[in-house]
Write an enzyme that holds these catalytic residues in place. Sequence first.
Site, PDB file in Angstrom:
ATOM      1  N   PRO A 116      76.754 -20.699 104.449  1.00  0.00           N
ATOM      2  CA  PRO A 116      75.232 -20.140 105.050  1.00  0.00           C
ATOM      3  C   PRO A 116      75.282 -20.952 106.205  1.00  0.00           C
ATOM      4  O   PRO A 116      75.502 -22.198 106.519  1.00  0.00           O
ATOM      5  CB  PRO A 116      74.598 -20.584 104.006  1.00  0.00           C
ATOM      6  CG  PRO A 116      75.016 -20.512 102.687  1.00  0.00           C
ATOM      7  CD  PRO A 116      76.476 -20.906 103.182  1.00  0.00           C
ATOM      8  N   CYS A 117      74.983 -20.273 107.338  1.00  0.00           N
ATOM      9  CA  CYS A 117      75.099 -20.712 108.951  1.00  0.00           C
ATOM     10  C   CYS A 117      73.439 -21.264 109.416  1.00  0.00           C
ATOM     11  O   CYS A 117      73.370 -21.542 110.537  1.00  0.00           O
ATOM     12  CB  CYS A 117      75.453 -19.568 109.790  1.00  0.00           C
ATOM     13  SG  CYS A 117      74.149 -18.160 109.753  1.00  0.00           S
ATOM     14  N   GLN A 118      72.575 -21.155 108.525  1.00  0.00           N
ATOM     15  CA  GLN A 118      71.148 -21.653 109.011  1.00  0.00           C
ATOM     16  C   GLN A 118      71.199 -23.202 109.556  1.00  0.00           C
ATOM     17  O   GLN A 118      70.583 -23.439 110.616  1.00  0.00           O
ATOM     18  CB  GLN A 118      70.221 -21.202 107.912  1.00  0.00           C
ATOM     19  CG  GLN A 118      69.538 -19.844 107.490  1.00  0.00           C
ATOM     20  CD  GLN A 118      70.573 -19.431 106.622  1.00  0.00           C
ATOM     21  OE1 GLN A 118      71.731 -19.669 106.192  1.00  0.00           O
ATOM     22  NE2 GLN A 118      70.369 -18.206 105.922  1.00  0.00           N
ATOM     23  N   TYR A 146      73.405 -24.509 110.786  1.00  0.00           N
ATOM     24  CA  TYR A 146      74.252 -24.705 112.184  1.00  0.00           C
ATOM     25  C   TYR A 146      73.677 -23.942 113.436  1.00  0.00           C
ATOM     26  O   TYR A 146      73.773 -24.183 114.538  1.00  0.00           O
ATOM     27  CB  TYR A 146      75.664 -24.386 112.153  1.00  0.00           C
ATOM     28  CG  TYR A 146      76.282 -25.174 111.155  1.00  0.00           C
ATOM     29  CD1 TYR A 146      76.216 -26.307 110.969  1.00  0.00           C
ATOM     30  CD2 TYR A 146      77.159 -24.401 110.026  1.00  0.00           C
ATOM     31  CE1 TYR A 146      77.062 -27.152 109.977  1.00  0.00           C
ATOM     32  CE2 TYR A 146      77.934 -25.006 109.002  1.00  0.00           C
ATOM     33  CZ  TYR A 146      77.816 -26.485 108.869  1.00  0.00           C
ATOM     34  OH  TYR A 146      78.338 -27.180 107.975  1.00  0.00           O
TER      35      TYR A 146
END
Length: 410
Positions: free
Chosen positions: A120-122, A124
Amino acid sequence: MKNKLNFIDLFSGAGGLSEGFITAGFNPIAHVEIDKKACDTLETRLVYHKLKSENKTQNYYDYISEKMTREDFLKKFGNSEISNSVINIPIGGKNNDVIFSKIDKLLKKEKIDLIIGGPPCQAYSLVGRNRDKDRMKNDSRNFLYKEYAKFLKKYTPKVFVFENVMGLITAEEGTYFKNMRTYFKRLGYELDFTIQKSEHFGVLQKRRRIILIGWQKGTDFNYPEFDKVNEEYAVSQILSDLKKLKPGELNNVTKYANPTTEYLEKFEIRNGVDFVTQHVARPNIERDLKIYKIAIKKWLKKSERLRYPDLPTELKTHKNEKSFVDRYKVVDINGLSHTMVAHIAKDGHHYIYPDTKQVRSLSVREAARIQSFPDNFFFEGGRTAAFRQIGNAVPPLMANEIAKKIKEQL
């Protein structure tokens, strides 16, 4: 069968990355995903691929055209191997041993050639960091790459693909990304990365992503050079054949309203059937529709975005005119869409349909097309869950090109 290239997909989501690899001829051993509705989507799609290999896709089309319940569909055409291969367990801690055990049973002593996935990229993303008072420093998702690495250590694939947002490079002044690469290298992998533009793969949106690829040290592998799509297409080519919609209108199964387009044919988006599913739009309150109309006119006439401070006073709902002033955004019908993100599951303000005769936000199918999902890809869980899965996905067209280039070398 001896030349099968087996892969595991970690943090799978709805399977956009996996779809590209399956279409390129890779064999999925397992998908690991925390979201139950995304897991349902994965299982449905895996049954589709099974039926496709047996020349029995009509059974799948009967299901997505609502001639059969999901329960009956899975009972008749699914199997335990498919259902067991979709592992709905959070990655990390003691869960990993459970996941390893499940994958080992599925493997039947075969080898894993490839691991793919993007945590999950949240943690970053620039938006995520800006919204969090601690700038995501204490978010456990910062270190999910270490969990990804545990799968590399256990299964020693020849190659791995790690996809993520550009913010990964700058998070904590680059510390996370540097530590991540060092971590992977310690496990015996050479690696390289590029920042890729999704439109170079035929995807009709401006989406920038890091594609990090690692390969075992000492092997004859090089970071691939991807073929660039040179033709220029516009979003109009993926909207023109779909039925007109009103806000809240549900076209779960509908016929195409107009002939296909060059883009839909070339990239096999409109593939194989004479109907389309999930062309459903969310309902909107009257105030939002008035705002949408202003935003659409401003964009179509002047190519200008509506800013919140410019709204008539009677349409404003709060006094903060400095934060998120561009929350109303019309999709560019004559060019590329802006980046599709999971926030589309919460409201459609950032994805307004570009036509004053259809004042609404995008339908599920339109959003899926912007992400390059083929029309026969079905998202389980209802409208909101579908939007979230679409926004979180890797575009299948992008994934397929990456898969083909890796397959050439393997």
